[in-house]
Design a protein around this motif. Structure first.
Motif, PDB file in Angstrom:
ATOM      1  N   LEU A  32     -28.330  -2.256  -7.347  1.00  0.00           N
ATOM      2  CA  LEU A  32     -29.114  -3.530  -6.250  1.00  0.00           C
ATOM      3  C   LEU A  32     -28.379  -3.246  -4.724  1.00  0.00           C
ATOM      4  O   LEU A  32     -30.051  -3.598  -3.703  1.00  0.00           O
ATOM      5  N   LEU A  33     -27.246  -3.276  -4.970  1.00  0.00           N
ATOM      6  CA  LEU A  33     -27.559  -3.138  -3.268  1.00  0.00           C
ATOM      7  C   LEU A  33     -27.488  -2.070  -2.434  1.00  0.00           C
ATOM      8  O   LEU A  33     -28.414  -2.260  -1.300  1.00  0.00           O
ATOM      9  N   PHE A  34     -27.622  -1.224  -3.192  1.00  0.00           N
ATOM     10  CA  PHE A  34     -28.372   0.114  -2.106  1.00  0.00           C
ATOM     11  C   PHE A  34     -29.109   0.159  -2.114  1.00  0.00           C
ATOM     12  O   PHE A  34     -29.996   0.332  -1.008  1.00  0.00           O
ATOM     13  N   SER A  35     -30.619  -0.505  -3.595  1.00  0.00           N
ATOM     14  CA  SER A  35     -31.667  -1.097  -3.182  1.00  0.00           C
ATOM     15  C   SER A  35     -31.846  -2.247  -1.974  1.00  0.00           C
ATOM     16  O   SER A  35     -32.729  -2.572  -1.496  1.00  0.00           O
ATOM     17  N   GLY A  36     -30.565  -2.922  -1.229  1.00  0.00           N
ATOM     18  CA  GLY A  36     -30.836  -3.713  -0.713  1.00  0.00           C
ATOM     19  C   GLY A  36     -30.911  -4.963  -0.775  1.00  0.00           C
ATOM     20  O   GLY A  36     -31.171  -6.186  -0.078  1.00  0.00           O
ATOM     21  N   THR A 102     -31.565   2.564 -14.591  1.00  0.00           N
ATOM     22  CA  THR A 102     -33.289   2.052 -14.362  1.00  0.00           C
ATOM     23  C   THR A 102     -32.736   1.773 -12.856  1.00  0.00           C
ATOM     24  O   THR A 102     -33.449   1.684 -11.764  1.00  0.00           O
ATOM     25  N   SER A 103     -31.851   1.000 -13.020  1.00  0.00           N
ATOM     26  CA  SER A 103     -31.197   0.555 -11.302  1.00  0.00           C
ATOM     27  C   SER A 103     -31.232   1.633 -10.057  1.00  0.00           C
ATOM     28  O   SER A 103     -31.136   0.761  -9.240  1.00  0.00           O
ATOM     29  N   MET A 104     -30.243   2.439 -11.275  1.00  0.00           N
ATOM     30  CA  MET A 104     -30.310   3.667 -10.367  1.00  0.00           C
ATOM     31  C   MET A 104     -31.768   4.226  -9.740  1.00  0.00           C
ATOM     32  O   MET A 104     -31.486   4.530  -8.475  1.00  0.00           O
ATOM     33  N   ILE A 105     -32.530   4.399 -10.913  1.00  0.00           N
ATOM     34  CA  ILE A 105     -33.562   5.136 -10.808  1.00  0.00           C
ATOM     35  C   ILE A 105     -34.419   4.046  -9.006  1.00  0.00           C
ATOM     36  O   ILE A 105     -35.237   4.666  -8.375  1.00  0.00           O
ATOM     37  N   GLY A 106     -34.155   2.863  -9.698  1.00  0.00           N
ATOM     38  CA  GLY A 106     -34.996   2.026  -8.562  1.00  0.00           C
ATOM     39  C   GLY A 106     -34.065   1.823  -6.717  1.00  0.00           C
ATOM     40  O   GLY A 106     -34.759   1.880  -6.374  1.00  0.00           O
ATOM     41  N   VAL A 107     -33.104   2.728  -7.144  1.00  0.00           N
ATOM     42  CA  VAL A 107     -32.574   3.154  -4.978  1.00  0.00           C
ATOM     43  C   VAL A 107     -33.522   3.984  -4.990  1.00  0.00           C
ATOM     44  O   VAL A 107     -33.755   3.742  -3.891  1.00  0.00           O
TER      45      VAL A 107
END
Length: 180
Positions: A32-36, A102-107
């Motif tokens: 989630l951090l990598f997603s911003g 799923t959060s990894m895909i969200g990156v």
């Protein structure tokens, strides 16, 4: 008819550790951090509050381990001795793996569209299905899987919502509101 996986699930539940779940929560927060978005406080807060609440609820739902006679010493509480807090936290954390993926895909992809909603819903369903099965076996709650699954689904939906609104895309809920 006996469940052939009940022995395996019981054996898995005897080895409850918290290293894996803590790693999964750390990975979830890192993706989630990598997603911003920085959500470590929310993640660990929801994990701790949810684990304590779910352990209490599921312990009260499970039958007592031995028949108790009505005596003053046994009337104080009805908490299952087979379902311990480390076991509960371990199951909740290990079953978070689909949402971590799923959060990894969200990156890479925006999760606040139809694809993200479908992937997150499937991940929440998978988390709920696997954790409810383990809790039913360990807590000896036959025929109560729907009742067990409901609070677990609410727990995992909280993480799913974090994943959807933290991904790259319309900048989360604030971007959706600003775009109206």
């Amino acid at each position: 008819v006996l469940n052939p996986l009940a022995h395996i699930d019981q054996h898995i539940m005897d080895d409850s550790d918290l290293a894996g779940p803590i790693l999964f929560f750390l990975l979830f927060g890192t993706f989630l951090l990598f997603s911003g978005k920085v959500h470590f406080g929310y993640i660990y807060g929801l994990a701790l509050l949810g684990s304590c609440s779910l352990h209490t609820i599921l312990s009260l739902m499970s039958p007592p381990s031995e028949p108790t006679t009505p005596s003053p010493s046994h009337q104080s509480s009805h908490l299952s001795s087979s379902l311990t807090f480390p076991r509960s936290a371990s199951v909740l954390g290990y079953c978070l793996l689909p949402l971590v993926l799923t959060s990894m895909i969200g990156v890479l992809l925006p999760m606040d569209g139809m694809l993200g909603y479908v992937l997150t819903s499937m991940a929440v369903g998978w988390c709920t299905y696997s954790s409810s099965g383990m809790f039913c076996v360990v807590g000896r709650m036959r025929g109560m899987r729907g009742l067990v699954a409901y609070p677990l689904a609410l727990f995992y939906v909280g993480f799913g919502i974090m994943g959807i609104f933290s991904s790259r895309g319309s900048k989360g809920l604030g971007g959706k509101v600003a775009g109206l």
